[in-house]
Write a protein that holds these residues in place. Structure first.
Motif, PDB file in Angstrom:
ATOM      1  N   UNK A  58     -31.788 -42.142  15.382  1.00 40.95           N
ATOM      2  CA  UNK A  58     -31.437 -41.025  16.256  1.00 40.95           C
ATOM      3  C   UNK A  58     -32.700 -40.195  16.455  1.00 40.95           C
ATOM      4  N   UNK A  59     -32.917 -39.737  17.654  1.00 43.09           N
ATOM      5  CA  UNK A  59     -34.119 -38.930  17.933  1.00 43.09           C
ATOM      6  C   UNK A  59     -33.742 -37.793  18.881  1.00 43.09           C
ATOM      7  N   UNK A  60     -34.350 -36.611  18.719  1.00 40.83           N
ATOM      8  CA  UNK A  60     -34.061 -35.528  19.662  1.00 40.83           C
ATOM      9  C   UNK A  60     -34.372 -35.942  21.091  1.00 40.83           C
ATOM     10  N   UNK A  61     -33.531 -35.504  22.020  1.00 37.91           N
ATOM     11  CA  UNK A  61     -33.616 -36.018  23.374  1.00 37.91           C
ATOM     12  C   UNK A  61     -34.957 -35.691  24.023  1.00 37.91           C
ATOM     13  N   UNK A  62     -35.477 -34.468  23.748  1.00 37.20           N
ATOM     14  CA  UNK A  62     -36.702 -34.099  24.466  1.00 37.20           C
ATOM     15  C   UNK A  62     -37.911 -34.920  24.006  1.00 37.20           C
ATOM     16  N   UNK A  63     -37.767 -35.617  22.856  1.00 37.31           N
ATOM     17  CA  UNK A  63     -38.906 -36.436  22.396  1.00 37.31           C
ATOM     18  C   UNK A  63     -38.809 -37.870  22.896  1.00 37.31           C
ATOM     19  N   UNK A  93     -42.680 -46.556  11.436  1.00 33.08           N
ATOM     20  CA  UNK A  93     -43.632 -45.471  11.192  1.00 33.08           C
ATOM     21  C   UNK A  93     -43.685 -44.517  12.376  1.00 33.08           C
ATOM     22  N   UNK A  94     -43.767 -45.094  13.548  1.00 34.56           N
ATOM     23  CA  UNK A  94     -43.874 -44.250  14.743  1.00 34.56           C
ATOM     24  C   UNK A  94     -42.637 -43.384  14.888  1.00 34.56           C
ATOM     25  N   UNK A  95     -41.468 -44.015  14.692  1.00 33.65           N
ATOM     26  CA  UNK A  95     -40.258 -43.223  14.911  1.00 33.65           C
ATOM     27  C   UNK A  95     -40.127 -42.127  13.862  1.00 33.65           C
ATOM     28  N   UNK A  96     -40.531 -42.427  12.623  1.00 30.35           N
ATOM     29  CA  UNK A  96     -40.426 -41.373  11.610  1.00 30.35           C
ATOM     30  C   UNK A  96     -41.388 -40.237  11.901  1.00 30.35           C
ATOM     31  N   UNK A  97     -42.579 -40.615  12.378  1.00 31.17           N
ATOM     32  CA  UNK A  97     -43.544 -39.552  12.664  1.00 31.17           C
ATOM     33  C   UNK A  97     -43.091 -38.687  13.835  1.00 31.17           C
ATOM     34  N   UNK A  98     -42.234 -39.210  14.675  1.00 37.72           N
ATOM     35  CA  UNK A  98     -41.754 -38.408  15.798  1.00 37.72           C
ATOM     36  C   UNK A  98     -40.453 -37.687  15.472  1.00 37.72           C
ATOM     37  N   UNK A  99     -40.064 -37.727  14.203  1.00 42.10           N
ATOM     38  CA  UNK A  99     -38.892 -36.957  13.806  1.00 42.10           C
ATOM     39  C   UNK A  99     -37.582 -37.676  14.050  1.00 42.10           C
ATOM     40  N   UNK A 100     -37.626 -38.959  14.173  1.00 43.59           N
ATOM     41  CA  UNK A 100     -36.370 -39.683  14.344  1.00 43.59           C
ATOM     42  C   UNK A 100     -35.787 -39.995  12.974  1.00 43.59           C
ATOM     43  N   UNK A 101     -34.488 -40.069  12.886  1.00 45.30           N
ATOM     44  CA  UNK A 101     -33.843 -40.479  11.639  1.00 45.30           C
ATOM     45  C   UNK A 101     -33.350 -41.909  11.829  1.00 45.30           C
ATOM     46  N   UNK A 102     -33.737 -42.765  10.897  1.00 48.16           N
ATOM     47  CA  UNK A 102     -33.370 -44.178  11.031  1.00 48.16           C
ATOM     48  C   UNK A 102     -32.164 -44.474  10.145  1.00 48.16           C
ATOM     49  N   UNK A 103     -31.279 -45.283  10.656  1.00 47.24           N
ATOM     50  CA  UNK A 103     -30.087 -45.648   9.890  1.00 47.24           C
ATOM     51  C   UNK A 103     -29.945 -47.152   9.894  1.00 47.24           C
ATOM     52  N   UNK A 144     -33.195 -50.085  23.606  1.00 40.88           N
ATOM     53  CA  UNK A 144     -31.955 -49.638  24.206  1.00 40.88           C
ATOM     54  C   UNK A 144     -31.669 -48.234  23.704  1.00 40.88           C
ATOM     55  N   UNK A 145     -31.142 -47.410  24.555  1.00 43.93           N
ATOM     56  CA  UNK A 145     -30.835 -46.052  24.085  1.00 43.93           C
ATOM     57  C   UNK A 145     -29.621 -45.510  24.801  1.00 43.93           C
ATOM     58  N   UNK A 146     -28.977 -44.545  24.172  1.00 41.27           N
ATOM     59  CA  UNK A 146     -27.885 -43.865  24.864  1.00 41.27           C
ATOM     60  C   UNK A 146     -27.778 -42.445  24.327  1.00 41.27           C
ATOM     61  N   UNK A 147     -27.263 -41.579  25.148  1.00 41.24           N
ATOM     62  CA  UNK A 147     -27.205 -40.164  24.769  1.00 41.24           C
ATOM     63  C   UNK A 147     -25.959 -39.899  23.940  1.00 41.24           C
ATOM     64  N   UNK A 148     -26.118 -39.052  22.933  1.00 41.92           N
ATOM     65  CA  UNK A 148     -24.943 -38.629  22.172  1.00 41.92           C
ATOM     66  C   UNK A 148     -24.317 -37.478  22.955  1.00 41.92           C
ATOM     67  N   UNK A 159     -27.680 -26.153  17.727  1.00 43.27           N
ATOM     68  CA  UNK A 159     -27.316 -27.483  18.179  1.00 43.27           C
ATOM     69  C   UNK A 159     -28.485 -28.166  18.880  1.00 43.27           C
ATOM     70  N   UNK A 160     -28.674 -29.446  18.628  1.00 45.47           N
ATOM     71  CA  UNK A 160     -29.770 -30.193  19.267  1.00 45.47           C
ATOM     72  C   UNK A 160     -29.157 -31.398  19.958  1.00 45.47           C
ATOM     73  N   UNK A 161     -29.628 -31.661  21.176  1.00 51.38           N
ATOM     74  CA  UNK A 161     -29.198 -32.877  21.882  1.00 51.38           C
ATOM     75  C   UNK A 161     -30.012 -34.054  21.356  1.00 51.38           C
ATOM     76  N   UNK A 162     -29.318 -35.133  21.043  1.00 54.73           N
ATOM     77  CA  UNK A 162     -30.044 -36.280  20.485  1.00 54.73           C
ATOM     78  C   UNK A 162     -29.620 -37.565  21.167  1.00 54.73           C
ATOM     79  N   UNK A 163     -30.482 -38.542  21.022  1.00 54.65           N
ATOM     80  CA  UNK A 163     -30.198 -39.876  21.582  1.00 54.65           C
ATOM     81  C   UNK A 163     -30.161 -40.914  20.458  1.00 54.65           C
ATOM     82  N   UNK A 164     -29.311 -41.891  20.655  1.00 54.36           N
ATOM     83  CA  UNK A 164     -29.330 -43.039  19.744  1.00 54.36           C
ATOM     84  C   UNK A 164     -30.239 -44.087  20.376  1.00 54.36           C
TER      85      UNK A 164
END
Lengths: 72, 855
Positions: free
Chosen positions: B195-200, B256-266, B219-223, B235-240
């Motif tokens: 999951x990553x914040x939408x603006x990023x 690594x890239x996604x973690x550095x950009x503040x994404x949470x990996x599941x 692939x991505x979709x908006x929560x 509240x923050x808008x995020x994308x999966x």
């Protein structure tokens, strides 16, 4: 009715009022405030009235208008 | 002299007192004095830093308690729990006992630990909840990707295997046979989901594309709902997103890239069965978590509500207690006799009250040693204390805003009660507007109590503070409105007019009114002037002279106060050297002008058939060419004017030289008789030896300011006798000061008189503006008839009323007030106000809580 004597009559009245407020001001902590405020108010109001009266006592200009529609 | 009452006329008589307080009851005594709020304690440890003082420890402890209470408050604000208002406590001013304070300290300590614990666990739980929610979304959305991706495996495979060496050779066959069970692992394809914040998102995509050179499938979709961040409560808008890529290194890079950009990996299982189980598990855990969260939140809220019930009282108690110790730090402590010694200024009239209060405290504590109150004779200038009530407070504030009056000089605040609103009213004169102002002030006074408790915006709280000024201004404005004969710019025909229109005048013809014989309009301006062509001609001349006369009266009155001051301070030289020449100077010019105005008014120029002289020219020629006249006002005018000019000129050198030379003569006489200034050659008095002999007296408690004499009563205060009071006489300084004073006074007589013309200008502007407003709105409305007329009247009335309030009352009122303020500060107070006093700042809980309210 109202002529030059009005000024004297008014002055006598105001002086009487000032005397009354000096002696009849409520006793206590605020006596000074009552006295000074009443006397100063009376003096200021008299001054204002007397100046206005004097200005109209012997007027040098008369009211003029040209939109008159037979008021009298 | 009999003790006289403290009035607004002068600042209160002050005494320097010394208190000897037994150490045990120091806190109670200061606390009781704080409730009284009449003592201004001097700092006896000025050289000691804040850390070295006796009660620093206690203050630190209370600081900590205060911080804890503030923490509770912030927590309550965060969870929207109202604090019980400070006004709901009835005995808020009761002083707390020492044990109460200790109890409070312990209690807030415990509560803080509890609240922090609850908060921490709540936040941890919240964070967990957020993670689970995100995971649920990933599982749901990723499921969709997988389902879709399965259908496109072929495409993916082709794309990824083009530059792939170890791709299966027989991929076509495989495809056909094993399509259903084909898994990505077979193709050596890994994936990352998170999951990553939408603006990023955009940046994320771009970086991935650049670093991996397009070797990925994303692939991505908006929560649809916002994810709440528990730390900030926003509240923050995020994308999966889910990214498929080929090769372990690439996958690691993506991670690594996604973690550095503040994404949470599941972690997501690619098998749909397992995925369903995972989703199911997450849901259960979320439910459990929600109930735990609810419980925690409830406990926290209950705890905070409980605290909120008494938090305001605690805050007050701690604030008072801190102030008490800060005051105690100003005392000096006698080690040997275990007493605290304090010095304080207090109004002499309150001494009895102080003594009885101290006695009470002593009795309550059951102490045999009484608290001793000593009055000290001192040459120090006492602080200026003017006792006010809620009516006079705002007026006094006007004066104090300019400067603190010298101790026991005449307080200009007393006449200001009348002169300030009156001069305002001369500029604001309109019966209707005055009435609106009076009603507004009365309303504020009527709802005083509830208004003073509520939170007001800045402009309104200023008006509320000056509600009694507003009341006076409103009343006087009504009076001056009657004098000007204006009510919302319309005339007020109270008495029959002194003018009469001639009979038989034709329409469109200019007619001049005829005066009723021997009759003058008795009160205010004649209403017949309204709407005439030449009303400005008349009212300008009238208002201009009115301003000059009012200004003359106001300035003469203020100048007389300087005489009273000089009498009070027993300095006859100020009378002979300043007041009398100043008065003669002022009166021979402007007093004469005033007299001339009145004289000119009282002569009937028409009946004696003479030309009325212009007074302005008369005044100018009086100085430019003394002795020449344009038109004669009265016989003997030329001679009198020459005498007056000479009188005024003679006064200038008197003002310039008399006072400085007298002071020099006095000083020389004193020196000839052998007097020296204190500290000039030798230290004469025991009062002054504490600085140099400090080392030798350290045995006696360091700088402690007392010493037992043989009499046992002589108590010597420290650093009394130092300071500005014994300045050396310097003739040049006195002379320069006097030159400045003289030049200022003479020039100011002219400029200040001219300055009062603002009364005319402002009242003219006010009147014209209200006439224009009426003509632009109501007059137009009255021009229509029928239904249109009614609508027009209603609409335009609202417009007119709104503009009357906003422009004529608020805006014009503010400007008139500022002008009146200036007339007081500059024109009047410069005539007598010395204003080098020190304000009296008593140690008072009431003041303390007003300055820093608990709410």
């Amino acid at each position: 009715m109202a002529n030059g004597w009005s000024l004297i009559v008014g002055l006598v009245f105001i002086v009487a009022f000032c005397g009354a407020s000096w002696f009849l001001a409520p006793k206590g902590d605020d006596q000074t405030i009552w006295r000074s405020s009443l006397i100063l108010s009376a003096a200021a109001c008299y001054l204002m009235w007397a100046i206005t009266f004097l200005a109209q006592w012997h007027p040098l200009v008369q009211p003029q208008r040209n939109d008159i529609r037979h008021l009298h | 002299m009999a003790p006289h009452k403290d009035t607004l006329f002068r600042s209160a008589d002050m005494s320097l007192t010394q208190l000897y307080i037994a150490n045990e009851i120091g806190r109670e005594v200061v606390s009781a004095l704080g409730e009284l709020g009449v003592m201004d304690f001097r700092d006896l440890n000025a050289e000691t830093t804040a850390f070295q003082r006796t009660f620093t420890q206690e203050i630190r402890r209370l600081d900590n308690v205060e911080r804890q209470l503030r923490y509770f408050h912030s927590q309550m604000e965060k969870s929207d729990i109202a604090m019980r208002s400070i006004y709901d406590f009835n005995n808020i001013l009761a002083a707390p006992s020492a044990s109460e304070i200790d109890e409070l300290t312990d209690r807030s300590q415990g509560l803080e630990a509890r609240i922090t614990g609850l908060n921490d666990s709540y936040e941890t739980l919240k964070k967990r909840e957020m993670e689970l929610t995100e995971w649920r979304w990933v599982l749901r959305e990723a499921g969709g990707f997988f389902d879709r991706a399965r259908g496109q495996t072929e495409e993916i495979q082709q794309r990824t295997s083009e530059d792939n060496d170890d791709a299966p050779l027989l991929r076509d066959m495989e495809q056909h046979t094993e399509q259903a069970e084909q898994s990505f692992s077979v193709m050596n394809i890994g994936f990352v989901a998170g999951v990553i914040p939408r603006e990023r998102m955009a940046a994320f995509e771009r970086i991935l594309w650049r670093t991996l050179r397009g070797n990925l499938y994303m692939n991505q979709s908006e929560i649809p709902e916002q994810i709440i961040n528990p730390e900030t409560n926003e509240g923050v808008n995020k994308n999966v997103f889910i990214i498929f890529a080929h090769g372990k290194e690439i996958i690691a890079k993506i991670r690594k890239i996604s973690e550095s950009l503040g994404a949470d990996l599941y972690s997501v299982d690619e098998n749909s069965e397992l995925r369903r189980d995972q989703l199911h598990e997450v849901n259960t855990r979320l439910n459990d978590l929600a109930s735990v969260l609810r419980n925690t939140k409830q406990t926290l809220d209950a705890e905070l509500t409980q605290i909120g019930r008494s938090l305001a009282a605690w805050m007050v108690v701690v604030k008072k207690e801190k102030a008490v110790y800060e005051t105690l730090n100003r005392f000096s402590y006698d080690q040997q006799r275990k007493t605290l010694i304090a010095e304080a200024w207090c109004p002499t009239s309150s001494l009895g009250l102080i003594k009885s209060t101290l006695q009470d405290v002593n009795d309550r504590a059951g102490l045999s040693v009484p608290t001793i109150v000593n009055q000290i004779r001192t040459s120090k200038t006492p602080p200026t204390y003017v006792k006010t009530n809620k009516f006079t407070l705002a007026f006094q504030t006007i004066i104090d805003a300019y400067g603190t009056a010298k101790y026991s000089e005449i307080n200009p605040g007393l006449p200001t009660i009348v002169t300030f609103p009156f001069l305002f009213a001369v500029m604001f004169g309109d019966f209707g507007h005055g009435m609106l102002m009076t009603f507004a002030a009365l309303a504020m006074i009527y709802w005083e109590k509830s208004l003073s408790r509520g939170k007001l915006d800045e402009l309104f709280s200023m008006a509320f503070y000056g509600r009694y000024i507003m009341l006076m201004m409103g009343i006087f404005s009504m009076y001056t409105g009657l004098i000007y004969c204006d009510a919302f710019s319309k005339e007020l025909p109270i008495f029959p007019s002194m003018w009469k229109w001639p009979e038989g005048a034709e329409e469109g013809q200019s007619v001049t009114a005829i005066r009723e014989n021997g009759y003058t309009y008795p009160f205010g301006l004649d209403w017949m002037w309204h709407g005439t062509e030449n009303d400005l001609l008349f009212s300008n001349s009238y208002k201009m002279k009115l301003s000059i006369l009012m200004g003359w009266a106001h300035m003469t009155f203020s100048l007389c106060l300087s005489y009273v001051n000089a009498r009070h301070f027993k300095s006859p030289i100020d009378i002979w050297g300043n007041f009398i020449p100043g008065m003669i100077f002022f009166q021979s010019i402007f007093g004469y002008l005033t007299w001339a105005i009145i004289y000119k008014w009282s002569v009937d120029w028409v009946s004696i058939d003479k030309n009325p002289p212009s007074l302005l020219n008369m005044l100018i020629y009086m100085f430019l060419q003394p002795g020449t006249l344009e038109d004669q006002l009265y016989s003997g005018q030329a001679t009198l004017q020459i005498i007056l000019v000479l009188l005024a000129l003679v006064c200038v050198p008197i003002m310039l030289f008399l006072k400085p030379f007298y002071l020099r003569w006095e000083h020389n006489k004193a020196r000839a008789m052998g007097y020296r200034g204190i500290g000039e050659t030798t230290r004469v008095s025991a009062l002054d030896d504490d600085d140099d002999d400090e080392e030798s007296t350290t045995l006696n408690g360091g700088r402690d300011s007392y010493a037992d004499d043989e009499d046992g009563v002589a108590l010597i205060t420290q650093d009394i006798g130092h300071g500005e009071e014994h300045e050396e006489f310097e003739f040049s300084e006195v002379m320069i000061h006097q030159v400045i004073h003289t030049i200022e006074f003479c020039l100011n007589c002219v400029s200040h008189t001219a300055s009062y013309l603002r009364l005319w200008a402002l009242s003219l502007a006010h009147q014209r503006l209200s006439i224009v407003l009426w003509d632009m709105t109501m007059k137009i409305a009255f021009g229509y008839s029928g239904a249109v007329g009614i609508v027009m009247i209603v609409v335009l009335f609202y417009l007119w009323f709104l503009l009357t309030i906003m422009v004529l009352c608020v805006m014009e009122g503010t400007s008139a007030m500022l002008h009146s303020l200036r007339l007081h500060w500059v024109e009047a107070m410069s005539k007598h106000f010395i204003g080098d006093g020190v304000a009296f700042e008593p140690f008072s809980f009431k003041v303390l809580l007003e300055e820093d309210p608990v709410e």
